[in-house]
Design a protein around this motif. Structure first.
Motif, PDB file in Angstrom:
ATOM      1  N   ASP A  35       0.810  -1.228   0.000  1.00 30.34           N
ATOM      2  CA  ASP A  35       0.000   0.000   0.000  1.00 30.34           C
ATOM      3  C   ASP A  35       0.839   1.272   0.000  1.00 30.34           C
ATOM      4  O   ASP A  35       0.333   2.358   0.284  1.00 30.34           O
ATOM      5  CB  ASP A  35      -0.948   0.024   1.211  1.00 30.34           C
ATOM      6  CG  ASP A  35      -1.900  -1.157   1.203  1.00 30.34           C
ATOM      7  OD1 ASP A  35      -2.381  -1.524   0.111  1.00 30.34           O
ATOM      8  OD2 ASP A  35      -2.141  -1.728   2.294  1.00 30.34           O
ATOM      9  N   GLN A  36       2.136   1.166  -0.304  1.00 29.72           N
ATOM     10  CA  GLN A  36       2.984   2.356  -0.342  1.00 29.72           C
ATOM     11  C   GLN A  36       3.698   2.508  -1.680  1.00 29.72           C
ATOM     12  O   GLN A  36       4.651   3.268  -1.799  1.00 29.72           O
ATOM     13  CB  GLN A  36       4.022   2.298   0.781  1.00 29.72           C
ATOM     14  CG  GLN A  36       3.406   2.351   2.177  1.00 29.72           C
ATOM     15  CD  GLN A  36       4.452   2.392   3.260  1.00 29.72           C
ATOM     16  OE1 GLN A  36       5.612   2.704   2.994  1.00 29.72           O
ATOM     17  NE2 GLN A  36       4.047   2.101   4.490  1.00 29.72           N
ATOM     18  N   GLY A  37       3.259   1.785  -2.696  1.00 30.80           N
ATOM     19  CA  GLY A  37       3.843   1.922  -4.011  1.00 30.80           C
ATOM     20  C   GLY A  37       5.127   1.120  -4.178  1.00 30.80           C
ATOM     21  O   GLY A  37       5.617   0.478  -3.250  1.00 30.80           O
ATOM     22  N   SER A  38       5.671   1.199  -5.388  1.00 31.70           N
ATOM     23  CA  SER A  38       6.882   0.449  -5.733  1.00 31.70           C
ATOM     24  C   SER A  38       7.795   1.318  -6.585  1.00 31.70           C
ATOM     25  O   SER A  38       7.341   2.243  -7.269  1.00 31.70           O
ATOM     26  CB  SER A  38       6.529  -0.838  -6.493  1.00 31.70           C
ATOM     27  OG  SER A  38       5.640  -1.647  -5.757  1.00 31.70           O
ATOM     28  N   THR A  39       9.081   0.999  -6.532  1.00 32.83           N
ATOM     29  CA  THR A  39      10.073   1.669  -7.365  1.00 32.83           C
ATOM     30  C   THR A  39      10.979   0.603  -7.969  1.00 32.83           C
ATOM     31  O   THR A  39      11.628  -0.163  -7.249  1.00 32.83           O
ATOM     32  CB  THR A  39      10.930   2.652  -6.557  1.00 32.83           C
ATOM     33  OG1 THR A  39      10.090   3.658  -5.996  1.00 32.83           O
ATOM     34  CG2 THR A  39      11.980   3.305  -7.445  1.00 32.83           C
ATOM     35  N   PHE A  40      11.006   0.561  -9.298  1.00 27.77           N
ATOM     36  CA  PHE A  40      11.883  -0.362 -10.010  1.00 27.77           C
ATOM     37  C   PHE A  40      12.962   0.455 -10.723  1.00 27.77           C
ATOM     38  O   PHE A  40      12.648   1.412 -11.430  1.00 27.77           O
ATOM     39  CB  PHE A  40      11.087  -1.196 -11.020  1.00 27.77           C
ATOM     40  CG  PHE A  40      10.150  -2.170 -10.373  1.00 27.77           C
ATOM     41  CD1 PHE A  40      10.568  -3.453 -10.076  1.00 27.77           C
ATOM     42  CD2 PHE A  40       8.849  -1.798 -10.056  1.00 27.77           C
ATOM     43  CE1 PHE A  40       9.711  -4.364  -9.481  1.00 27.77           C
ATOM     44  CE2 PHE A  40       7.981  -2.692  -9.458  1.00 27.77           C
ATOM     45  CZ  PHE A  40       8.411  -3.984  -9.163  1.00 27.77           C
ATOM     46  N   THR A  41      14.215   0.039 -10.515  1.00 30.36           N
ATOM     47  CA  THR A  41      15.337   0.820 -11.023  1.00 30.36           C
ATOM     48  C   THR A  41      16.263  -0.068 -11.838  1.00 30.36           C
ATOM     49  O   THR A  41      16.576  -1.196 -11.437  1.00 30.36           O
ATOM     50  CB  THR A  41      16.139   1.447  -9.865  1.00 30.36           C
ATOM     51  OG1 THR A  41      15.266   2.246  -9.070  1.00 30.36           O
ATOM     52  CG2 THR A  41      17.282   2.306 -10.400  1.00 30.36           C
ATOM     53  N   VAL A  42      16.695   0.468 -12.993  1.00 26.58           N
ATOM     54  CA  VAL A  42      17.729  -0.193 -13.795  1.00 26.58           C
ATOM     55  C   VAL A  42      18.938   0.732 -13.818  1.00 26.58           C
ATOM     56  O   VAL A  42      18.813   1.945 -13.949  1.00 26.58           O
ATOM     57  CB  VAL A  42      17.233  -0.510 -15.221  1.00 26.58           C
ATOM     58  CG1 VAL A  42      16.092  -1.503 -15.175  1.00 26.58           C
ATOM     59  CG2 VAL A  42      16.807   0.756 -15.956  1.00 26.58           C
ATOM     60  N   MET A  43      20.140   0.161 -13.668  1.00 24.60           N
ATOM     61  CA  MET A  43      21.368   0.951 -13.626  1.00 24.60           C
ATOM     62  C   MET A  43      22.351   0.420 -14.662  1.00 24.60           C
ATOM     63  O   MET A  43      22.501  -0.792 -14.824  1.00 24.60           O
ATOM     64  CB  MET A  43      22.002   0.891 -12.235  1.00 24.60           C
ATOM     65  CG  MET A  43      21.209   1.602 -11.161  1.00 24.60           C
ATOM     66  SD  MET A  43      22.128   1.709  -9.598  1.00 24.60           S
ATOM     67  CE  MET A  43      22.334  -0.025  -9.199  1.00 24.60           C
ATOM     68  N   PHE A  44      23.042   1.354 -15.324  1.00 23.27           N
ATOM     69  CA  PHE A  44      24.048   1.011 -16.323  1.00 23.27           C
ATOM     70  C   PHE A  44      25.324   1.801 -16.020  1.00 23.27           C
ATOM     71  O   PHE A  44      25.262   2.928 -15.509  1.00 23.27           O
ATOM     72  CB  PHE A  44      23.578   1.357 -17.733  1.00 23.27           C
ATOM     73  CG  PHE A  44      22.369   0.595 -18.175  1.00 23.27           C
ATOM     74  CD1 PHE A  44      22.496  -0.647 -18.757  1.00 23.27           C
ATOM     75  CD2 PHE A  44      21.093   1.132 -18.000  1.00 23.27           C
ATOM     76  CE1 PHE A  44      21.361  -1.351 -19.170  1.00 23.27           C
ATOM     77  CE2 PHE A  44      19.976   0.437 -18.408  1.00 23.27           C
ATOM     78  CZ  PHE A  44      20.107  -0.812 -18.998  1.00 23.27           C
ATOM     79  N   PRO A  45      26.498   1.245 -16.332  1.00 20.62           N
ATOM     80  CA  PRO A  45      27.732   2.024 -16.179  1.00 20.62           C
ATOM     81  C   PRO A  45      27.790   3.153 -17.198  1.00 20.62           C
ATOM     82  O   PRO A  45      27.254   3.033 -18.304  1.00 20.62           O
ATOM     83  CB  PRO A  45      28.836   0.996 -16.430  1.00 20.62           C
ATOM     84  CG  PRO A  45      28.195  -0.079 -17.250  1.00 20.62           C
ATOM     85  CD  PRO A  45      26.764  -0.133 -16.800  1.00 20.62           C
ATOM     86  N   VAL A  46      28.415   4.254 -16.811  1.00 29.89           N
ATOM     87  CA  VAL A  46      28.561   5.397 -17.706  1.00 29.89           C
ATOM     88  C   VAL A  46      29.471   5.009 -18.869  1.00 29.89           C
ATOM     89  O   VAL A  46      30.534   4.420 -18.662  1.00 29.89           O
ATOM     90  CB  VAL A  46      29.144   6.608 -16.949  1.00 29.89           C
ATOM     91  CG1 VAL A  46      29.463   7.739 -17.920  1.00 29.89           C
ATOM     92  CG2 VAL A  46      28.162   7.086 -15.895  1.00 29.89           C
TER      93      VAL A  46
END
Length: 477
Positions: free
Chosen positions: A453-464
């Motif tokens: 009931d507090q939402g979700s955060t999905f993150t993708v990370m890539f090297p510079v």
């Protein structure tokens, strides 16, 4: 039935190690003994030579001062080899014997041979007269100024007996070392291979019972065998998890495919059994086509995930701006978000540039946004956000939806997984699995944060990307 291991004990590793240990110990002991033997023999021979030279100089000095009579007087002080007397012979310049000490006492060496030899005018001449017993008479000869020959000799019998005793000691030590070294090697091999035997038993139990939950005992010593047990346990853990995932995936696939396949069959059967008109038959074909598309979607997504995980996906890798990707996905889902009364926004920095395939990245972000829209209630928000620093570029999709429980959160990346709260929602349970496989294949990582009931955060990370790559033309989707 006896195994090959029992019928051929020399093929066992512990026996081989014990034999190698025994052979190595014997080689080392033999090398030490042989080296010490030759060192001892050289030392004894040097001492004999030094003693003979000392006596030779002594008799030469007496002869120069007192003549032959002085030599005879000095020689008479000791009688025979029993009193450790030295062999002494005085001869003319033509090697005619003038005096020989205790002739019978030295008969075993046949000293008459000394009168048959030729000697130089200068230096010390060494002659060894052997006996039948194996030792010899070591004789040193010097010629004085008037041509007279002085010869002094010493029996090597004492050195011969000493070396013979030493050889006997060597043989005894080798005879004792053989069983002792083998026993020590067997004990060391048994102790060293104890973890390996435990590992073998564990593997055999797994093979016989197919219980992949069995684990090898780790000794905690930190050696190579303990590391082998640790790696084995880690591998078995992964295999157990993979088998569990495969079983769950097969169950989920069977569950997800059973419904559309049953619908298609029932629809086709009803159409065949009924006497419907062309319109109803057409509707039945349309329903069958929709259900077949659903089945193909599941299978194609599974294939895409498998290809991405195996690195077989053929992509056009280049520099891609995430601003363009986010804009494209936002526009693609804008109508869906509006229908569901969800506010869809984006906030991506212009310098968010990664190396990858624009189509694959669009599918990744699209899956994240589609997933967020599914589980966000009307009036909620979904935000696409992108940032970068010196090392990484990351893009996150935030939603204000129903969230995910702590128990289910680690499983959301698994194939065909859908939490209990999402069972009623339409979906394949493959979107996040594809995201994870595609991002990791491109060298990135994925993360998820959520609470019920507090939402979700999905993150993708890539090297510079490297500076050289940034200098090239950017491809903006």
């Amino acid at each position: 039935m006896f195994s090959v291991q029992n019928s051929r004990p020399w093929h066992r590793l512990d026996v081989s190690l014990a034999l190698w240990h025994s052979a190595l110990v014997l080689v080392i002991i033999s090398a030490v003994l042989v080296t010490s033997y030759f060192a001892l023999r050289s030392r004894v021979e040097d001492q004999d030579r030094d003693a003979v030279l000392f006596r030779l100089n002594q008799y030469s000095s007496v002869y120069r001062h007192s003549g032959l009579a002085g030599v005879i007087d000095l020689a008479s002080l000791r009688k025979g080899r029993a009193q450790k007397a030295y062999f002494v012979r005085v001869a003319t310049a033509e090697n005619k014997s003038l005096f020989q000490r205790d002739v019978d006492d030295w008969a075993e060496f046949d000293p008459m041979q000394l009168g048959e030899k030729q000697y130089g005018a200068e230096g010390i001449h060494w002659i060894s007269l052997p006996s039948e017993e194996g030792y010899a008479l070591l004789v040193a000869t010097t010629r004085l100024a008037d041509g007279t020959l002085i010869q002094v000799g010493k029996s090597t019998e004492e050195a011969f007996l000493l070396l013979a005793q030493y050889r006997m000691v060597m043989l005894v030590m080798l005879a004792i070392s053989l069983p002792v070294s083998f026993a020590g090697g067997a004990l060391l091999a048994r102790r060293a291979l104890r973890p390996l035997r435990s590992l073998t038993r564990t593997v055999r139990e797994i093979e016989e019972t197919t219980r992949f939950s069995k684990r090898a005992v780790e000794s905690g010593t930190g050696d190579e065998l303990d590391e082998l047990a640790r790696v084995f346990n880690s591998t078995m853990g992964r295999i157990e998890r993979l088998l569990k995932t495969i079983r769950e995936s097969l169950d989920n696939v069977a569950h997800d495919l059973r419904t559309p396949m049953t619908r298609m069959r029932n629809r086709a059967q009803n159409s065949l059994e009924g006497t419907g008109d062309v319109t109803s038959l057409r509707e039945s074909l349309i329903d069958c086509l929709e259900e077949s598309d659903h089945v193909l979607e599941i299978l194609n997504t599974l294939m895409d995930i498998a290809e991405a995980e195996a690195g077989l996906t053929k992509t056009a890798v280049k520099l891609v701006s995430l601003v363009g990707i986010a804009t494209y996905v936002r526009d693609l889902y804008a109508e869906v978000a509006e229908e569901q009364e969800i506010k869809l926004t984006q906030d991506v920095w212009d310098n968010c540039v990664v190396r990858g395939d624009s189509l694959m990245l669009s599918r990744v972000v699209g899956n994240l946004v589609d997933n967020a829209l599914k589980y966000t209630s009307p009036g909620g928000t979904v935000r696409i956000e992108g940032r970068s620093d010196e090392k990484f570029v990351w893009l996150s999709v935030h939603d204000s939806g129903i969230g995910i429980s702590a128990e289910d959160l680690p499983k959301v990346w698994e194939r065909l997984f859908r939490g209990d709260r999402s069972r009623s929602r339409r979906g394949l349970g493959l979107g996040l699995s594809f995201v994870k496989a595609a991002v990791e294949a491109a060298g990135g990582t994925v993360e998820a944060e959520s609470a019920p009931d507090q939402g979700s955060t999905f993150t993708v990370m890539f090297p510079v990307p490297s500076v050289e790559a940034l200098g090239r033309e950017l491809s903006v989707s």
